[in-house]
Design an enzyme around this catalytic site. Structure first.
Site, PDB file in Angstrom:
ATOM      1  N   PRO A  11      58.464  38.941   8.766  1.00  0.00           N
ATOM      2  CA  PRO A  11      57.585  37.784   8.600  1.00  0.00           C
ATOM      3  C   PRO A  11      56.545  37.623   9.699  1.00  0.00           C
ATOM      4  O   PRO A  11      56.851  37.772  10.884  1.00  0.00           O
ATOM      5  CB  PRO A  11      58.545  36.593   8.627  1.00  0.00           C
ATOM      6  N   ASN A  12      55.346  37.328   9.270  1.00  0.00           N
ATOM      7  CA  ASN A  12      54.204  36.961  10.127  1.00  0.00           C
ATOM      8  C   ASN A  12      53.589  38.143  10.887  1.00  0.00           C
ATOM      9  O   ASN A  12      52.553  37.971  11.523  1.00  0.00           O
ATOM     10  CB  ASN A  12      54.581  35.841  11.114  1.00  0.00           C
ATOM     11  N   ARG A  19      47.195  36.221  15.090  1.00  0.00           N
ATOM     12  CA  ARG A  19      48.328  35.328  15.340  1.00  0.00           C
ATOM     13  C   ARG A  19      48.581  35.222  16.851  1.00  0.00           C
ATOM     14  O   ARG A  19      48.896  36.238  17.493  1.00  0.00           O
ATOM     15  CB  ARG A  19      49.559  35.934  14.669  1.00  0.00           C
ATOM     16  N   TYR A  24      50.762  37.902  21.279  1.00  0.00           N
ATOM     17  CA  TYR A  24      50.954  39.166  20.554  1.00  0.00           C
ATOM     18  C   TYR A  24      49.782  40.150  20.691  1.00  0.00           C
ATOM     19  O   TYR A  24      49.851  41.262  20.171  1.00  0.00           O
ATOM     20  CB  TYR A  24      51.229  38.874  19.072  1.00  0.00           C
ATOM     21  N   ASN A  79      61.051  45.781  13.144  1.00  0.00           N
ATOM     22  CA  ASN A  79      60.660  44.531  13.793  1.00  0.00           C
ATOM     23  C   ASN A  79      60.858  43.436  12.753  1.00  0.00           C
ATOM     24  O   ASN A  79      59.994  43.233  11.882  1.00  0.00           O
ATOM     25  CB  ASN A  79      59.209  44.566  14.281  1.00  0.00           C
ATOM     26  N   ALA A  82      61.066  36.761  13.275  1.00  0.00           N
ATOM     27  CA  ALA A  82      62.006  35.665  13.524  1.00  0.00           C
ATOM     28  C   ALA A  82      63.364  35.894  12.858  1.00  0.00           C
ATOM     29  O   ALA A  82      64.392  35.380  13.330  1.00  0.00           O
ATOM     30  CB  ALA A  82      61.402  34.346  13.039  1.00  0.00           C
ATOM     31  N   HIS A  85      66.621  36.742  14.708  1.00  0.00           N
ATOM     32  CA  HIS A  85      67.433  35.791  15.453  1.00  0.00           C
ATOM     33  C   HIS A  85      68.494  35.079  14.605  1.00  0.00           C
ATOM     34  O   HIS A  85      69.338  34.380  15.145  1.00  0.00           O
ATOM     35  CB  HIS A  85      66.515  34.767  16.141  1.00  0.00           C
ATOM     36  N   GLU A 103      66.021  48.169  16.775  1.00  0.00           N
ATOM     37  CA  GLU A 103      65.432  46.818  16.804  1.00  0.00           C
ATOM     38  C   GLU A 103      64.221  46.864  17.734  1.00  0.00           C
ATOM     39  O   GLU A 103      64.324  47.324  18.877  1.00  0.00           O
ATOM     40  CB  GLU A 103      66.459  45.806  17.320  1.00  0.00           C
ATOM     41  N   HIS A 105      60.510  44.925  19.180  1.00  0.00           N
ATOM     42  CA  HIS A 105      59.662  43.732  19.332  1.00  0.00           C
ATOM     43  C   HIS A 105      58.460  44.061  20.192  1.00  0.00           C
ATOM     44  O   HIS A 105      58.575  44.797  21.187  1.00  0.00           O
ATOM     45  CB  HIS A 105      60.446  42.595  19.992  1.00  0.00           C
ATOM     46  N   LEU A 106      57.346  43.458  19.850  1.00  0.00           N
ATOM     47  CA  LEU A 106      56.146  43.565  20.689  1.00  0.00           C
ATOM     48  C   LEU A 106      56.383  42.876  22.023  1.00  0.00           C
ATOM     49  O   LEU A 106      55.967  43.365  23.075  1.00  0.00           O
ATOM     50  CB  LEU A 106      54.960  42.897  19.981  1.00  0.00           C
ATOM     51  N   ARG A 112      61.301  34.854  26.722  1.00  0.00           N
ATOM     52  CA  ARG A 112      60.680  33.773  25.950  1.00  0.00           C
ATOM     53  C   ARG A 112      61.690  32.645  25.688  1.00  0.00           C
ATOM     54  O   ARG A 112      62.644  32.495  26.432  1.00  0.00           O
ATOM     55  CB  ARG A 112      60.090  34.363  24.659  1.00  0.00           C
TER      56      ARG A 112
END
Ligand code: DQA
Length: 152
Positions: A11-12, A19, A24, A79, A82, A85, A103, A105-106, A112
């Site tokens: 998502p996203n 974004r 990002y 990736n 959300a 999580h 897994e 992530h950028l 965070r």
């Protein structure tokens, strides 16, 4: 036989480039995927890519990438955005297929918000790459190639 790696974005991530660029960056998803595909190709690895904002589509893509699936792959760079999580469905899909998943992530999710410090999927993944912007995808591909080609 040449390796095939599937990159799955959740998502996203279709909004990369516009974004929250302060978080990002300015690279679009198309640009990031073109770069990682070129890198994979330079290693003799075929790369496919899928993005969806829908959890079920991601589950289906992971299932299809499994041995005997109609889109079988040797490894998956995931990736999950959300969904990382909290998605038990994604975790179960990863556990169900006999294909290593990295897994990815950028951002460094551990630097965070607290809710990003939990991963529902890490325990069933081969490993985690986080925090290197679009280069995270390339590093995850390299990790998979190493995993798939090194005798353990
Ligand atoms: C992300 C981190 C997630 O916490 C977030 O929800 C995303 C992107 C990353 O690539 O840094 O959508 O997976």
């Amino acid at each position: 036989m040449a390796l095939t790696i599937l990159v799955v974005n959740g998502p996203n991530l279709n909004l990369l480039g516009t974004r929250e660029p302060e978080v990002y960056g300015h690279t679009t998803l198309d640009e990031a995927m073109a770069a990682v595909a070129a890198h994979a190709e330079s290693q003799g690895v075929a790369l496919r890519h899928v993005q969806s904002n829908v959890e079920g589509d991601l589950v289906a893509a992971i299932q299809a990438a499994g041995a005997g699936g109609d889109q079988a792959a040797d490894g998956i760079v995931l990736n999950a955005g959300a969904l990382t999580h909290y998605s038990i469905a994604l975790r179960d899909a990863i556990a169900a297929v006999d294909v290593p998943v990295v897994e990815t992530h950028l951002t460094n999710v551990y630097a965070r918000e607290d809710f990003r410090h939990t991963s529902a999927i890490a325990a069933v993944c081969a490993g985690v790459v986080a925090g290197f912007g679009p280069n995270s995808y390339r590093l995850a591909v390299d990790a998979l190639i190493n995993l798939l080609t090194t005798r353990r």
